[in-house]
Motif scaffolding. Structure first.
Motif, PDB file in Angstrom:
ATOM      1  N   SER A 396      11.575  -3.983  -0.394  1.00  0.00           N
ATOM      2  CA  SER A 396      12.671  -5.684  -0.010  1.00  0.00           C
ATOM      3  C   SER A 396      11.304  -5.365   0.790  1.00  0.00           C
ATOM      4  N   GLY A 397      11.257  -6.839   1.385  1.00  0.00           N
ATOM      5  CA  GLY A 397      10.249  -7.260   1.974  1.00  0.00           C
ATOM      6  C   GLY A 397       8.669  -7.320   1.440  1.00  0.00           C
ATOM      7  N   ARG A 398       7.612  -7.057   2.220  1.00  0.00           N
ATOM      8  CA  ARG A 398       5.918  -7.300   1.577  1.00  0.00           C
ATOM      9  C   ARG A 398       6.277  -5.858   0.291  1.00  0.00           C
ATOM     10  N   ASP A 399       6.610  -5.131   0.322  1.00  0.00           N
ATOM     11  CA  ASP A 399       6.692  -4.060  -0.779  1.00  0.00           C
ATOM     12  C   ASP A 399       7.146  -4.075  -2.728  1.00  0.00           C
ATOM     13  N   ARG A 400       8.924  -5.652  -2.102  1.00  0.00           N
ATOM     14  CA  ARG A 400       8.865  -6.690  -2.902  1.00  0.00           C
ATOM     15  C   ARG A 400       7.700  -7.379  -3.767  1.00  0.00           C
ATOM     16  N   GLU A 401       6.680  -8.155  -2.854  1.00  0.00           N
ATOM     17  CA  GLU A 401       6.259  -9.203  -3.053  1.00  0.00           C
ATOM     18  C   GLU A 401       4.911  -9.148  -3.239  1.00  0.00           C
ATOM     19  N   LEU A 402       4.763  -7.675  -3.107  1.00  0.00           N
ATOM     20  CA  LEU A 402       3.389  -7.136  -3.685  1.00  0.00           C
ATOM     21  C   LEU A 402       3.812  -6.343  -5.666  1.00  0.00           C
ATOM     22  N   LEU A 403       4.924  -7.066  -5.871  1.00  0.00           N
ATOM     23  CA  LEU A 403       5.555  -6.917  -7.629  1.00  0.00           C
ATOM     24  C   LEU A 403       4.895  -7.417  -8.243  1.00  0.00           C
ATOM     25  N   GLY A 404       4.682  -8.593  -7.622  1.00  0.00           N
ATOM     26  CA  GLY A 404       3.977 -10.047  -8.818  1.00  0.00           C
ATOM     27  C   GLY A 404       2.547  -9.450  -8.995  1.00  0.00           C
ATOM     28  N   ASP A 405       2.133  -8.478  -8.325  1.00  0.00           N
ATOM     29  CA  ASP A 405       0.555  -8.073  -8.513  1.00  0.00           C
ATOM     30  C   ASP A 405       0.404  -6.816  -9.204  1.00  0.00           C
ATOM     31  N   ALA A 406       1.593  -5.888  -8.816  1.00  0.00           N
ATOM     32  CA  ALA A 406       1.948  -5.178  -9.814  1.00  0.00           C
ATOM     33  C   ALA A 406       1.725  -5.456 -11.199  1.00  0.00           C
TER      34      ALA A 406
END
Length: 711
Positions: A396-406
């Motif tokens: 959730s949160g910022r970790d979820r948003e970073l999934l796009g870069d991953a």
């Protein structure tokens, strides 16, 4: 009871994706969302999906991009074209992918051409979409790509543009490609791309051009001209076969392979490379088999020799000219991979089966060629990347948003869809042993369990029993005055460590130098414990120490950092890559000295090097996730640990030390390996799977794989 309208159904699925914290269920929901969008083409649905494509949540946005591509009308075309210029790479990549199912658009085409120029994974997706658009009667491919050629001078970008132009069958495109092939002011890498494209789109003018280049050009240009002439020959696809028995091809484009396994442990040439070479021989020895071809990287000269004079060996090799780049970065070379694989299957075929492994560009390319040639596909279905994504848990949160870069870096959405499609459509599926495999794999890959069970076999990987036996004999012969060069070299290295260290037992880890193998965690576990550092030397086998690749340099740096953090490199022996037999000898030597084998991976789908260590008599410390739990008896023949934890590996080594001298342990481990986990046994099981799959007839992989289409 009131029935929901289509817009409400789509909105409900969008809400489920937003609320779902785990990635794998979101992948399933994304497939459902695409189906719902196909069924309801209302303005409301298009509007909701259009808005969701710009959400900061990558899981929601990616699912919406692919669902929007399933709707009709200009809204989808305009939105997807706009997303090609988005700030985030992952949005651009998924828009390029999704546009493959849309009609051509001049605005989108300009952005797609720019993506091709930029290279990488995005270039492959953009190129695949342009390839489909080139077949449309109104597409202006020549103008689109020519504009890119006019503004770009760097050879790498021009190579990709010329390669893309070569996918257009129109005469104007082929004339431009031909002019590049003949332009002596062009860089050779660009001219080679043009020459190869002329072989893919044969016409009378191209024949004379290629003959002229073959006769007067130098070096690779002449070789590729000859290859293109061969590729354009219709006889290459109609060569009859009088051989009786199965004809099998297997693929490994990670590196160049040879019968001596001389490059084992270099770059991407890990345990699977060693396995395939030895497995090819074992399969070729089966009475039902007439030919096994192992396709790997090689030079243009090798590829030409294979095309003109196919190798007569029952178990042979076929070369695909391919850049030296690591496989994870090779997506932009899909066209070259397809061309080389097609050439080998035609020249050395026909083939009944092609066996594919891994979710990489080689598998993608070979699956497309198999559809074209009508060859049955066998796929080794491992939960990658699904397993790693599942282990992330709720995000959730910022970790979820970073999934796009991953995703932009690791391409996990695309790779997941590729694995799922092949698991659903392959004629036969090989599964590696793991606890509850026939329950977990269908659940992770969204495959019907009953259908998968009908098409699959659980097949353990195996070791080469004769190699292990020879290695043991050679090492045992040292006590009788024998000489083993690789062992003598190791003994000299150990002697240079000083009298106090030269006779210490060895902790051994072997394999390619890749971050996923956790060699740095092994080094940290050893160096960070005084008792282990004082009682053992650490022997690291693998990697090209003289000319390391980028990933190998990164791994070496991580190993040195892990050891230096504890103040000393004393006892660390970096031994580099060794031929397979020499590695087996080193394992046998480590066993005689009371050593322990360590695998630092977070997980291993099977763990061939671990099995070879057990076959040598060593106690093994191995990850508890994946295949090792199915054959390593925890607390008896080895120790299962959390491979992500340095402290867990360290405690595993301490526990393993207590097992080294356990009565009967080594002989029991060797007997288990030699009875149940040999390459010969693996070959028997695979041939049975091949026969069943071929008898059902080649399965139609469908446009989804052939066209690099989204799910």
């Amino acid at each position: 009871m009131q029935t929901k309208g289509g817009g409400d159904i789509v909105s409900g699925t969008l809400a489920e994706i937003s609320a779902e914290g785990r990635v794998i269920p979101c992948l399933r929901l994304a497939g459902r969302l695409a189906a719902e969008a196909r069924d309801d083409n209302s303005t409301d649905v298009r509007s909701r999906l259009q808005h969701a494509t710009r959400e900061p949540d990558p899981l929601l946005a990616i699912a919406s991009i692919h669902a929007l591509a399933e709707t009709d009308g200009e809204t989808a075309d305009e939105t997807l074209a706009e997303l090609l210029d988005a700030d985030q790479a992952w949005r651009r990549q998924h828009a390029a992918w999704a546009l493959a199912s849309r009609p051509p658009s001049d605005d989108a085409a300009r952005s797609l051409v720019a993506m091709v120029e930029g290279g990488g994974f995005g270039a492959m997706l953009a190129q695949a979409t342009l390839e489909r658009w080139a077949l449309h009667p109104e597409a202006a491919m020549t103008q689109w790509v020519a504009s890119g050629l006019a503004r770009r001078s760097d050879p790498a970008a021009r190579r990709r543009l010329v390669e893309t132009l070569g996918l257009d069958p129109r005469p104007a495109a082929l004339r431009l490609v031909e002019s590049v092939a003949c332009d002596e002011n062009e860089d050779d890498v660009v001219r080679v791309a043009a020459i190869a494209a002329l072989g893919d789109q044969p016409h009378s003018d191209a024949r004379s051009t290629l003959v002229d280049l073959a006769g007067r050009a130098e070096g690779d240009l002449a070789t590729h001209a000859l290859l293109a002439l061969h590729d354009a020959s219709q006889s290459a696809s109609t060569r009859p076969s009088s051989a009786q028995g199965l004809r099998i091809a297997q693929l490994f484009l990670h590196a160049d392979l040879d019968s001596a396994l001389s490059r084992a442990g270099v770059g991407d040439t890990g345990g699977i490379a060693s396995l395939l070479v030895l497995l090819g021989r074992a399969i070729a020895d089966r009475p039902q088999v007439s030919h096994v071809l192992t396709i790997s990287r090689g030079s243009a000269i090798d590829a030409l020799a294979d095309a003109l004079w196919p190798r007569p060996d029952t178990g042979s090799f076929g070369a695909v000219p391919f850049p030296t780049t690591a496989m994870r970065d090779a997506w932009e070379h899909r066209i070259a991979a397809e061309r080389g694989i097609r050439r080998q299957l035609r020249a050395q075929g026909p083939f009944d089966v092609v066996h594919l492994r891994m979710a990489d560009v080689g598998t993608l390319a070979a699956a497309r060629v198999a559809v074209e040639l009508g060859v049955a596909v066998i796929f080794t279905a491992a939960p990658d990347p699904h397993g790693a994504l599942d282990e992330l848990g709720a995000i959730s949160g910022r970790d979820r948003e970073l999934l796009g870069d991953a995703d932009a870096e690791r391409h996990w959405w695309f790779r997941a869809r590729l694995v799922e499609r092949l698991a659903r459509t392959a004629d036969g599926v090989a599964l590696m042993p793991r606890p509850n495999v026939l329950r977990d794999i269908p659940a992770l890959l969204s495959v019907d369990a009953d259908d998968l069970a009908r098409r699959s076999s659980v097949i353990p990987e195996g070791v080469h029993r004769a190699t292990l036996a020879r290695a043991r004999r050679d090492v045992m012969g040292l006590a009788r005055g024998g000489s083993v060069t690789v062992v003598l070299e190791l003994q000299r290295r150990l002697a240079s460590l000083g009298r106090s260290r030269r006779d210490l037992p060895l902790l051994v880890t072997a394999g390619r130098f890749a971050s996923v193998k956790g060699v740095d965690r092994v080094a940290a576990a050893w160096a960070g414990a005084r008792d282990l550092r004082d009682d053992f030397n650490l022997l690291v086998i693998g990697g090209d120490l003289d000319a390391p690749s980028l990933e190998e340099r990164e791994t070496l740096g991580a190993v040195h950092a892990a050891v230096d953090a504890h103040g000393s490199r004393a006892g660390l022996v970096l031994f580099g890559h060794r031929p397979h037999l020499d590695t087996a000898r080193l394992l046998a030597y480590a066993y005689c000295g009371g050593g322990i084998y360590i695998c630092g991976s977070a997980k291993e789908e099977f763990g061939l090097a671990i099995v070879e260590a057990l076959g040598a008599g060593l106690v093994a410390v191995a990850p508890e996730v994946g295949g090792p739990a199915t054959y390593l008896r925890d607390g008896e023949t080895g120790v299962l640990v959390d491979g992500t934890s340095t402290e867990a590996i360290r405690e595993g080594i301490r526990s393993a030390r207590a097992l080294v001298s356990a009565p009967g342990r080594a002989s029991a481990a060797r007997a288990e390996v030699n009875t149940n986990m040999t390459i010969e046994r693996m070959a028997v099981r695979l041939v049975e799977l091949y026969e069943r799959s071929v008898s059902r007839g080649a399965h139609t992989q469908g446009d989804a794989v052939a066209g690099v289409r989204p799910a």
